[in-house]
Structures are given as structure tokens and as C-alpha cells.
Motif scaffolding. Structure first.
Motif, PDB file in Angstrom:
ATOM      1  N   LYS A   1       0.831  -1.199   0.000  1.00 39.33           N
ATOM      2  CA  LYS A   1       0.000   0.000   0.000  1.00 39.33           C
ATOM      3  C   LYS A   1       0.871   1.255   0.000  1.00 39.33           C
ATOM      4  O   LYS A   1       0.583   2.216  -0.724  1.00 39.33           O
ATOM      5  CB  LYS A   1      -0.923   0.004   1.214  1.00 39.33           C
ATOM      6  N   ALA A   2       1.938   1.259   0.778  1.00 43.28           N
ATOM      7  CA  ALA A   2       2.834   2.415   0.826  1.00 43.28           C
ATOM      8  C   ALA A   2       3.469   2.667  -0.534  1.00 43.28           C
ATOM      9  O   ALA A   2       3.556   3.812  -0.992  1.00 43.28           O
ATOM     10  CB  ALA A   2       3.910   2.206   1.891  1.00 43.28           C
ATOM     11  N   GLU A   3       3.897   1.616  -1.199  1.00 41.88           N
ATOM     12  CA  GLU A   3       4.503   1.748  -2.531  1.00 41.88           C
ATOM     13  C   GLU A   3       3.467   2.252  -3.539  1.00 41.88           C
ATOM     14  O   GLU A   3       3.766   3.110  -4.371  1.00 41.88           O
ATOM     15  CB  GLU A   3       5.071   0.403  -2.984  1.00 41.88           C
ATOM     16  N   ALA A   4       2.254   1.756  -3.446  1.00 43.26           N
ATOM     17  CA  ALA A   4       1.182   2.183  -4.348  1.00 43.26           C
ATOM     18  C   ALA A   4       0.874   3.669  -4.155  1.00 43.26           C
ATOM     19  O   ALA A   4       0.664   4.391  -5.133  1.00 43.26           O
ATOM     20  CB  ALA A   4      -0.067   1.337  -4.129  1.00 43.26           C
ATOM     21  N   LEU A   5       0.850   4.124  -2.901  1.00 40.61           N
ATOM     22  CA  LEU A   5       0.598   5.547  -2.631  1.00 40.61           C
ATOM     23  C   LEU A   5       1.710   6.419  -3.210  1.00 40.61           C
ATOM     24  O   LEU A   5       1.445   7.481  -3.773  1.00 40.61           O
ATOM     25  CB  LEU A   5       0.467   5.795  -1.129  1.00 40.61           C
ATOM     26  N   LYS A   6       2.950   5.976  -3.088  1.00 38.53           N
ATOM     27  CA  LYS A   6       4.069   6.735  -3.646  1.00 38.53           C
ATOM     28  C   LYS A   6       3.955   6.825  -5.160  1.00 38.53           C
ATOM     29  O   LYS A   6       4.154   7.891  -5.749  1.00 38.53           O
ATOM     30  CB  LYS A   6       5.400   6.086  -3.277  1.00 38.53           C
ATOM     31  N   ARG A   7       3.637   5.719  -5.800  1.00 39.82           N
ATOM     32  CA  ARG A   7       3.525   5.708  -7.263  1.00 39.82           C
ATOM     33  C   ARG A   7       2.352   6.563  -7.738  1.00 39.82           C
ATOM     34  O   ARG A   7       2.467   7.279  -8.732  1.00 39.82           O
ATOM     35  CB  ARG A   7       3.411   4.277  -7.773  1.00 39.82           C
ATOM     36  N   LEU A   8       1.244   6.497  -7.027  1.00 39.79           N
ATOM     37  CA  LEU A   8       0.085   7.312  -7.380  1.00 39.79           C
ATOM     38  C   LEU A   8       0.424   8.802  -7.227  1.00 39.79           C
ATOM     39  O   LEU A   8       0.160   9.606  -8.125  1.00 39.79           O
ATOM     40  CB  LEU A   8      -1.099   6.950  -6.490  1.00 39.79           C
ATOM     41  N   ALA A   9       1.035   9.143  -6.105  1.00 36.19           N
ATOM     42  CA  ALA A   9       1.426  10.530  -5.866  1.00 36.19           C
ATOM     43  C   ALA A   9       2.426  11.007  -6.916  1.00 36.19           C
ATOM     44  O   ALA A   9       2.335  12.135  -7.407  1.00 36.19           O
ATOM     45  CB  ALA A   9       2.012  10.669  -4.466  1.00 36.19           C
ATOM     46  N   ALA A  10       3.367  10.141  -7.280  1.00 37.45           N
ATOM     47  CA  ALA A  10       4.369  10.499  -8.289  1.00 37.45           C
ATOM     48  C   ALA A  10       3.721  10.754  -9.641  1.00 37.45           C
ATOM     49  O   ALA A  10       4.104  11.684 -10.358  1.00 37.45           O
ATOM     50  CB  ALA A  10       5.420   9.403  -8.402  1.00 37.45           C
ATOM     51  N   THR A  11       2.741   9.965  -9.981  1.00 42.18           N
ATOM     52  CA  THR A  11       2.030  10.150 -11.246  1.00 42.18           C
ATOM     53  C   THR A  11       1.316  11.502 -11.266  1.00 42.18           C
ATOM     54  O   THR A  11       1.412  12.250 -12.239  1.00 42.18           O
ATOM     55  CB  THR A  11       1.020   9.008 -11.469  1.00 42.18           C
ATOM     56  N   PHE A  12       0.623  11.821 -10.181  1.00 44.69           N
ATOM     57  CA  PHE A  12      -0.077  13.102 -10.098  1.00 44.69           C
ATOM     58  C   PHE A  12       0.901  14.271 -10.082  1.00 44.69           C
ATOM     59  O   PHE A  12       0.649  15.316 -10.676  1.00 44.69           O
ATOM     60  CB  PHE A  12      -0.983  13.165  -8.867  1.00 44.69           C
ATOM     61  N   PHE A  13       2.026  14.116  -9.386  1.00 48.20           N
ATOM     62  CA  PHE A  13       3.029  15.171  -9.354  1.00 48.20           C
ATOM     63  C   PHE A  13       3.660  15.363 -10.727  1.00 48.20           C
ATOM     64  O   PHE A  13       3.823  16.483 -11.196  1.00 48.20           O
ATOM     65  CB  PHE A  13       4.101  14.851  -8.311  1.00 48.20           C
ATOM     66  N   ALA A  14       3.988  14.268 -11.384  1.00 53.24           N
ATOM     67  CA  ALA A  14       4.656  14.336 -12.687  1.00 53.24           C
ATOM     68  C   ALA A  14       3.805  15.037 -13.734  1.00 53.24           C
ATOM     69  O   ALA A  14       4.327  15.754 -14.584  1.00 53.24           O
ATOM     70  CB  ALA A  14       5.039  12.933 -13.158  1.00 53.24           C
ATOM     71  N   ASP A  15       2.485  14.850 -13.678  1.00 53.39           N
ATOM     72  CA  ASP A  15       1.640  15.503 -14.683  1.00 53.39           C
ATOM     73  C   ASP A  15       1.160  16.891 -14.244  1.00 53.39           C
ATOM     74  O   ASP A  15       0.404  17.552 -14.947  1.00 53.39           O
ATOM     75  CB  ASP A  15       0.469  14.615 -15.097  1.00 53.39           C
ATOM     76  N   GLY A  16       1.609  17.322 -13.060  1.00 51.62           N
ATOM     77  CA  GLY A  16       1.276  18.664 -12.588  1.00 51.62           C
ATOM     78  C   GLY A  16      -0.029  18.768 -11.830  1.00 51.62           C
ATOM     79  O   GLY A  16      -0.438  19.860 -11.450  1.00 51.62           O
ATOM     80  N   SER A  17      -0.685  17.637 -11.568  1.00 57.16           N
ATOM     81  CA  SER A  17      -1.961  17.669 -10.852  1.00 57.16           C
ATOM     82  C   SER A  17      -1.802  17.988  -9.373  1.00 57.16           C
ATOM     83  O   SER A  17      -2.719  18.517  -8.756  1.00 57.16           O
ATOM     84  CB  SER A  17      -2.682  16.321 -10.986  1.00 57.16           C
ATOM     85  N   LEU A  18      -0.648  17.625  -8.787  1.00 55.00           N
ATOM     86  CA  LEU A  18      -0.378  17.897  -7.379  1.00 55.00           C
ATOM     87  C   LEU A  18       0.950  18.621  -7.230  1.00 55.00           C
ATOM     88  O   LEU A  18       1.888  18.361  -7.986  1.00 55.00           O
ATOM     89  CB  LEU A  18      -0.298  16.593  -6.569  1.00 55.00           C
ATOM     90  N   SER A  19       1.018  19.496  -6.250  1.00 58.11           N
ATOM     91  CA  SER A  19       2.288  20.137  -5.904  1.00 58.11           C
ATOM     92  C   SER A  19       3.178  19.115  -5.209  1.00 58.11           C
ATOM     93  O   SER A  19       2.720  18.034  -4.803  1.00 58.11           O
ATOM     94  CB  SER A  19       2.038  21.313  -4.958  1.00 58.11           C
TER      95      SER A  19
END
Length: 61
Positions: free
Chosen positions: A3-21
């Protein structure tokens, strides 16, 4: 652990496309900003121009 790895990957995806700071992505991943930056570097995520600007503001003030 998975779950921790999945959260990191999800957050990274959103950060990479500019959706999250950087801060919000690290918060979603439940890790520090520095740990999140380390995760991004280790996994070579493509970073948008907006995300690059966010990193520069954090690192260089």
C-alpha cells in the motif's frame, strides 16, 4: 508495504503531470518532501514544467 509503494507511485504520477504540488504529493504518499524527491529520482518519473518549478522553489528558495 504494498500500500505504501502504491501511494508513492500514485502521488508520483499526479506530481509528474502537474496535478499535485510537491507538498501535496508527499502528503498523499505519507512521506517527507525530501523522501518523495528521492523516490522520484530513484524511479525516474517524467516531471512536468510546473513540477520542475515547484522543485526549484523548494530547493532554491
Amino acid at each position: 508495504m504494498v500500500k505504501a509503494e502504491a501511494l508513492k507511485r500514485l502521488a508520483a504520477t499526479f506530481f509528474a503531470d502537474g496535478s499535485l504540488s510537491l507538498g501535496k504529493a508527499a502528503e498523499l504518499a505519507k512521506i517527507s518532501k525530501q523522501d518523495f524527491l528521492d523516490f522520484l529520482a530513484e524511479h525516474e518519473y517524467g516531471i512536468s514544467a510546473a513540477a520542475t518549478w515547484d522543485i526549484l522553489l523548494i530547493c532554491c528558495g
